[in-house]
Design a protein around this motif. Structure first.
Motif, PDB file in Angstrom:
ATOM      1  N   GLU A 170      -8.584 -13.414   0.993  1.00 24.80           N
ATOM      2  CA  GLU A 170      -9.617 -12.766   0.621  1.00 24.80           C
ATOM      3  C   GLU A 170     -10.520 -12.081   0.745  1.00 24.80           C
ATOM      4  O   GLU A 170     -10.791 -11.181  -0.282  1.00 24.80           O
ATOM      5  CB  GLU A 170     -10.487 -13.898   1.520  1.00 24.80           C
ATOM      6  N   ALA A 171      -9.595 -10.991   1.258  1.00 26.87           N
ATOM      7  CA  ALA A 171      -9.837  -9.741   1.360  1.00 26.87           C
ATOM      8  C   ALA A 171      -9.588  -8.706  -0.251  1.00 26.87           C
ATOM      9  O   ALA A 171     -10.208  -7.715  -1.102  1.00 26.87           O
ATOM     10  CB  ALA A 171      -9.271  -8.535   2.504  1.00 26.87           C
ATOM     11  N   PHE A 172      -8.507  -8.932  -0.563  1.00 24.54           N
ATOM     12  CA  PHE A 172      -7.996  -8.214  -2.148  1.00 24.54           C
ATOM     13  C   PHE A 172      -9.093  -8.998  -3.661  1.00 24.54           C
ATOM     14  O   PHE A 172      -8.836  -7.893  -3.974  1.00 24.54           O
ATOM     15  CB  PHE A 172      -5.951  -8.334  -2.224  1.00 24.54           C
ATOM     16  N   LYS A 173      -9.049  -9.517  -3.102  1.00 25.93           N
ATOM     17  CA  LYS A 173     -10.891 -10.264  -3.188  1.00 25.93           C
ATOM     18  C   LYS A 173     -11.735  -8.838  -3.728  1.00 25.93           C
ATOM     19  O   LYS A 173     -12.763  -8.694  -5.360  1.00 25.93           O
ATOM     20  CB  LYS A 173     -10.775 -11.436  -3.756  1.00 25.93           C
ATOM     21  N   GLU A 230     -17.069  -2.543   3.586  1.00 25.53           N
ATOM     22  CA  GLU A 230     -16.703  -2.899   5.366  1.00 25.53           C
ATOM     23  C   GLU A 230     -16.341  -4.731   5.595  1.00 25.53           C
ATOM     24  O   GLU A 230     -15.612  -4.756   6.414  1.00 25.53           O
ATOM     25  CB  GLU A 230     -18.901  -3.227   5.828  1.00 25.53           C
ATOM     26  N   LYS A 231     -17.237  -5.778   4.489  1.00 21.22           N
ATOM     27  CA  LYS A 231     -16.068  -6.782   4.245  1.00 21.22           C
ATOM     28  C   LYS A 231     -14.369  -6.848   4.150  1.00 21.22           C
ATOM     29  O   LYS A 231     -14.147  -7.303   4.995  1.00 21.22           O
ATOM     30  CB  LYS A 231     -16.622  -7.650   3.048  1.00 21.22           C
ATOM     31  N   TYR A 232     -14.359  -6.182   3.508  1.00 22.34           N
ATOM     32  CA  TYR A 232     -13.297  -5.814   3.683  1.00 22.34           C
ATOM     33  C   TYR A 232     -12.520  -5.374   4.575  1.00 22.34           C
ATOM     34  O   TYR A 232     -11.230  -5.833   5.279  1.00 22.34           O
ATOM     35  CB  TYR A 232     -13.264  -5.000   2.721  1.00 22.34           C
ATOM     36  N   HIS A 233     -12.674  -3.356   5.061  1.00 23.76           N
ATOM     37  CA  HIS A 233     -12.082  -3.898   6.582  1.00 23.76           C
ATOM     38  C   HIS A 233     -11.900  -5.139   7.264  1.00 23.76           C
ATOM     39  O   HIS A 233     -11.307  -5.260   8.523  1.00 23.76           O
ATOM     40  CB  HIS A 233     -12.525  -2.335   6.833  1.00 23.76           C
ATOM     41  N   GLY A 234     -12.794  -5.297   7.940  1.00 25.37           N
ATOM     42  CA  GLY A 234     -13.311  -6.309   8.443  1.00 25.37           C
ATOM     43  C   GLY A 234     -12.311  -7.854   8.532  1.00 25.37           C
ATOM     44  O   GLY A 234     -11.782  -8.051   9.269  1.00 25.37           O
ATOM     45  N   LEU A 235     -11.857  -7.774   7.199  1.00 29.06           N
ATOM     46  CA  LEU A 235     -11.051  -9.051   7.375  1.00 29.06           C
ATOM     47  C   LEU A 235      -9.580  -8.422   7.619  1.00 29.06           C
ATOM     48  O   LEU A 235      -8.720  -9.096   7.596  1.00 29.06           O
ATOM     49  CB  LEU A 235     -11.020  -9.671   5.759  1.00 29.06           C
TER      50      LEU A 235
END
Length: 346
Positions: free
Chosen positions: A51-54, A24-29
């Protein structure tokens, strides 16, 4: 013994919840990064992509491509090479990098060397199986009633194969089978051949496959934009991801008229969209107008596919077509009247 089993179940549940939160955090970023691209702030967008790719799962070629464009625009050398490498790992062909907007990358890295030094780990057996399935799937799929039995038979065989693939791989990711492209390999496709096979199964009523797809979505294996195309066939009519149906359509062009939905629907639709990591309707509109503006060549590949529809008239009576549209979608309102019936968006 029961205490150990309970502890194990709690650990599994905790890991599952943590993974879902990461996805969820990934798609939000990614969503926020795309909105920054719309605003012309590629530098800030690139920071969000980094940040998302982390987040610890496979990610998607479409996102790496957009991040690569941002890196080229801002001359972020290390990120340019990193994101290009990620695309090579996913099987993107060397011709893909010939775009004018990616020429900064060519000044940094010899692409032939990059391909030689980058290892791919595709599952050749899985690739061959899907290729065979799509060949059999398409062999008789024509508008000919005489071969419908053959189509049904091929679909039955492929259904069993699809279930086995889901049980073994959960969902065939780009790192396993490669990235699909279209327009002669110039653009990254949203769906692959496996998704085409699934579509035909869902059309046949095998909505139980949605359980596999939902699990794949929650684990970060399936792109929400692809999930949308599958959900069209199996979600309840009230379970809308857009204004007009269970797909995420927000603009509907018919002849010279473009329709949209009543803004009062947005909170209700957004609640459903959030469950599947999709941006809000308001954000989707911004992306559509940026990505599909016919006054300029689209460079970025934002997550707004299947949000617009151009339909030919059913017969010649425009008013009757409008009545049918509003009968199915009472909240439909007129968005724009054009001077011609040419498609307004790309």
């Amino acid at each position: 013994m029961y205490k150990k089993l309970l502890m194990w179940l709690l650990c599994v549940l905790q890991a599952w919840v943590l993974l879902a939160q990461n996805v969820e955090k990934y798609h939000g970023l990614i969503d926020k990064a795309e909105l920054l691209i719309v605003d012309g702030n590629e530098g800030a967008a690139l920071a969000l992509y980094q940040e998302a790719f982390k987040e610890n799962f496979g990610h998607f070629s479409k996102d790496y491509y957009n991040a690569l464009l941002c890196a080229c625009k801002t001359k972020a050398d290390a990120q340019c090479i990193n994101y290009a490498t990620q695309l090579v790992k996913r099987g993107v062909q060397i011709s893909f990098f010939s775009k004018p907007q990616l020429q900064y990358l060519v000044t940094l890295q010899d692409l032939s060397t990059l391909y030689k030094e980058t290892e791919t780990r595709f599952d050749k057996s899985l690739q061959d199986t899907i290729a065979l399935m799509i060949k059999e799937d398409q062999q008789y799929r024509v508008d000919n009633i005489a071969v419908q039995d053959l189509i049904y038979k091929a679909d039955e065989i492929n259904y069993a194969r699809i279930v086995r693939i889901f049980e073994k791989y959960e969902y065939p990711t780009e790192l396993l089978i490669g990235t699909s492209t279209f327009q002669g390999g110039r653009r990254i496709a949203t769906r692959n051949d496996f998704d085409v096979l699934i579509t035909h199964q869902l059309k046949n009523g095998h909505c139980e496959l949605m359980d596999y797809l939902t699990q794949a979505l929650r684990k970060g294996l399936l792109n929400p934009e692809v999930f949308v195309t599958h959900a069209t066939y199996c979600l309840d009519d009230e379970h809308r991801l857009g204004y007009f149906n269970r797909n995420q359509e927000i603009y509907y062009q018919m002849d010279s008229l473009i329709f949209t939905g009543d803004p009062a629907m947005e909170p209700y639709v957004n609640q459903t969209r959030k469950q599947y990591y999709l941006c809000t309707i308001e954000e989707l509109k911004k992306k559509v107008h940026f990505a599909y503006d016919k006054s300029k060549e689209p460079l970025y590949s934002l997550h707004c596919n299947y949000a617009i529809t151009y339909r030919e008239l059913n017969g010649n009576d425009l008013n009757k077509n409008i009545e049918e549209l509003k009968e199915k979608n009472p909240s439909t309102i007129l968005y724009k009247t054009l001077k011609s019936n040419e498609p307004y968006f790309w």
